[in-house]
Structures are given as C-alpha cells and as structure tokens.
Scaffold this motif. Sequence first.
Motif, PDB file in Angstrom:
ATOM      1  N   ALA A 162     -26.426   3.300   5.083  1.00 24.49           N
ATOM      2  CA  ALA A 162     -26.188   4.560   5.847  1.00 24.49           C
ATOM      3  C   ALA A 162     -25.692   4.118   7.080  1.00 24.49           C
ATOM      4  O   ALA A 162     -24.834   4.904   7.787  1.00 24.49           O
ATOM      5  CB  ALA A 162     -27.319   5.558   5.782  1.00 24.49           C
ATOM      6  N   LEU A 163     -26.407   3.140   7.663  1.00 24.64           N
ATOM      7  CA  LEU A 163     -26.163   2.940   9.206  1.00 24.64           C
ATOM      8  C   LEU A 163     -25.779   1.622   9.816  1.00 24.64           C
ATOM      9  O   LEU A 163     -25.820   1.317  10.863  1.00 24.64           O
ATOM     10  CB  LEU A 163     -27.520   3.370   9.940  1.00 24.64           C
ATOM     11  N   GLY A 164     -25.448   0.706   8.608  1.00 23.05           N
ATOM     12  CA  GLY A 164     -25.344  -0.760   9.072  1.00 23.05           C
ATOM     13  C   GLY A 164     -26.498  -1.367   9.741  1.00 23.05           C
ATOM     14  O   GLY A 164     -27.792  -1.130   9.233  1.00 23.05           O
ATOM     15  N   TRP A 165     -26.225  -1.992  10.889  1.00 20.79           N
ATOM     16  CA  TRP A 165     -27.419  -2.590  11.708  1.00 20.79           C
ATOM     17  C   TRP A 165     -27.894  -1.432  12.830  1.00 20.79           C
ATOM     18  O   TRP A 165     -28.551  -1.710  13.487  1.00 20.79           O
ATOM     19  CB  TRP A 165     -26.989  -3.896  12.241  1.00 20.79           C
ATOM     20  N   GLY A 166     -27.310  -0.348  12.472  1.00 13.04           N
ATOM     21  CA  GLY A 166     -27.792   0.750  13.705  1.00 13.04           C
ATOM     22  C   GLY A 166     -26.987   0.886  14.846  1.00 13.04           C
ATOM     23  O   GLY A 166     -27.377   2.062  15.485  1.00 13.04           O
ATOM     24  N   HIS A 167     -25.872   0.128  14.930  1.00 16.63           N
ATOM     25  CA  HIS A 167     -25.303   0.413  16.357  1.00 16.63           C
ATOM     26  C   HIS A 167     -23.854   1.098  15.948  1.00 16.63           C
ATOM     27  O   HIS A 167     -23.096   0.491  15.418  1.00 16.63           O
ATOM     28  CB  HIS A 167     -25.106  -0.774  17.046  1.00 16.63           C
ATOM     29  N   LEU A 168     -23.556   2.469  16.257  1.00 14.21           N
ATOM     30  CA  LEU A 168     -22.390   2.885  15.851  1.00 14.21           C
ATOM     31  C   LEU A 168     -21.755   3.602  17.092  1.00 14.21           C
ATOM     32  O   LEU A 168     -22.335   4.264  17.894  1.00 14.21           O
ATOM     33  CB  LEU A 168     -22.644   4.070  14.885  1.00 14.21           C
ATOM     34  N   GLY A 169     -20.492   3.472  17.016  1.00 14.85           N
ATOM     35  CA  GLY A 169     -19.576   4.062  18.112  1.00 14.85           C
ATOM     36  C   GLY A 169     -19.343   5.498  17.959  1.00 14.85           C
ATOM     37  O   GLY A 169     -19.742   6.100  17.083  1.00 14.85           O
TER      38      GLY A 169
END
Length: 288
Positions: A93-100
């Motif tokens: 859902a979030l990849g490694w958690g760092h989203l722009g």
Amino acid sequence: MHRVLHLSDTHVSRTGPDEDGVDGLAALKRLLYDVRHVPALDLVVVSGDIADDGSREGCEAVRSEVGSFAAERGIPHIYCTGNHDRHAGFVAALGWGHLGPDGASIGRRADVPDVIAGVSVVNGLRVITLDSLVPGSTDGVLGRGQLDWLTAELATPAPAGSIVVLHHPPLFVDAVPFMESVVLRDPAALGEVLAGTDVHAVLCGHLHHQLTGRVGETPVSVTPGVITRIDLTAPPALARGVLGAGATVVDLGGPFAPMFHTVHARDHDANAEVYVYNPLTGEDVAEE
C-alpha cells in the motif's frame, strides 16, 4: 522553520473497525477535518499501527484519507511500521512509506535486509523513518544493521536538520508498570547514534498517550492515538482506553523549537470508555 502534523495509531482494518470495535477510519476523518485550518504545514507523518490487522486494505484506507489531506496542501505524507502492521501489507500500500503530494514515492529505502526504513528531504528537512516492528511482539527493536544505517545517514548534516520517526518510544513513564514492557528495547543504543547529530526530535506513537522526554540529549515526542487514547487516571496496574482522537503539531526551527502542540478532534463520545484490562495478564477488568 518547518511544521509537521504527527499522527499515529489509526488501527484501520480491512473491515473497518479495530479488534475493540472502534472505527478508526471515522476517527481519522474527524481529526483531519478538525485540523484543516492548522496553517503552514510542511508534511504529515504517521508513526505506525496504520492497519490494525496488518492488511493492505487497512493501509490503503489510511493512505487515501491522509493522502487527500496532503494533496490539498501540496505536502508529502510519510509513514512507518508499528507492531500491528505487517511488512507485506505495508509495502503493497505504501512502498517504503515516503510519499509525495501526488502519492508517488520519494526519497529512498534503507538498504537493510528485512527492514522498511527510508529517508527523504522536505524543503531541506531530512525525514528518516525506522522499522521497530517485531512480528508477534508488542515491544520494539532496532537491530544493529538499522542503527549502522542511521549512523551513516546522519554523518552528513541536512540543510534544515533531521527528524527521526519510529513507532516504539525510546522512553516510558516509570509510574506505569506495563509501559516499560511495550516500548523500544535498548533505547540507549538509539541515543548514542543520535548524540551530536542534527536530529531535532524523535517522533513516536504506540502508547496512545501524549508524552515528551529525551533519549540522551535528543527530544522525544509521543503523539496521542487517533483511534483511542490511554487514560492514565486508571489504577497503575490497569490500562483504560477511551475515545477521543488526538495528534501533535511539531514546530521546528524557531527560537523555542522543538515545540509540540497537542490537538484533539471534536467528538461527542470523547472520553467514553472502550476497554479496561490488565496488561500483565491480558484479562479484561471490571473497574470498581
């Protein structure tokens, strides 16, 4: 100056409510609605226990709500794992958690096996997320590999300094017997890594209780839970959970920084009891 909206412990499941029957998604929506007028936010961080059941669906529901809030403001939204989360559901859902602001991944993932940690830079502020999740355990651990990676990252100062985000606090309240057993193991090891670096503060969740302190010389802020908060007026051996979503606004870079402002969602059911139990035995208790 930077301003961070710090959320934690949304506990949304694939079916919606958490294991106590509380609707964390509704609590999150109320909170985000009530903080809509907080000015000058630079980013949102969510410090773990995103999905109560560790599911992709729970993480996606939180990402949708927080992501919409962040997109409206043109700011990143950043997540780390908690003890209820599971690596597979989190990554899906979030990849490694760092989203722009647009939901695309930013920064980079830590090159540490079996760990979901990452780093990104927001207007000069370095944001580092750590993975303290121990599957099947309530307390948290940062292994040597993750601490070595953190040491390497912090070796070069960032233009506006750094914050570190993880789920398990490296501190606890001595007067509450059960807290020591659920927080980060070996907090001194983290304190040694942070000593003398550009880290303004460590941001944590997990306790569902507002708390500030220090690990070594570095300030630590524990934000209230979104889904419930722990009421410390219960007898010391018991944990009483009540309704009432909370969050923290963190101000960095000013003359009195770091500053931590607690905000609460308006809720007609706030302070209504959800559970009382003995953390040492796991038994529900009928409090007198």
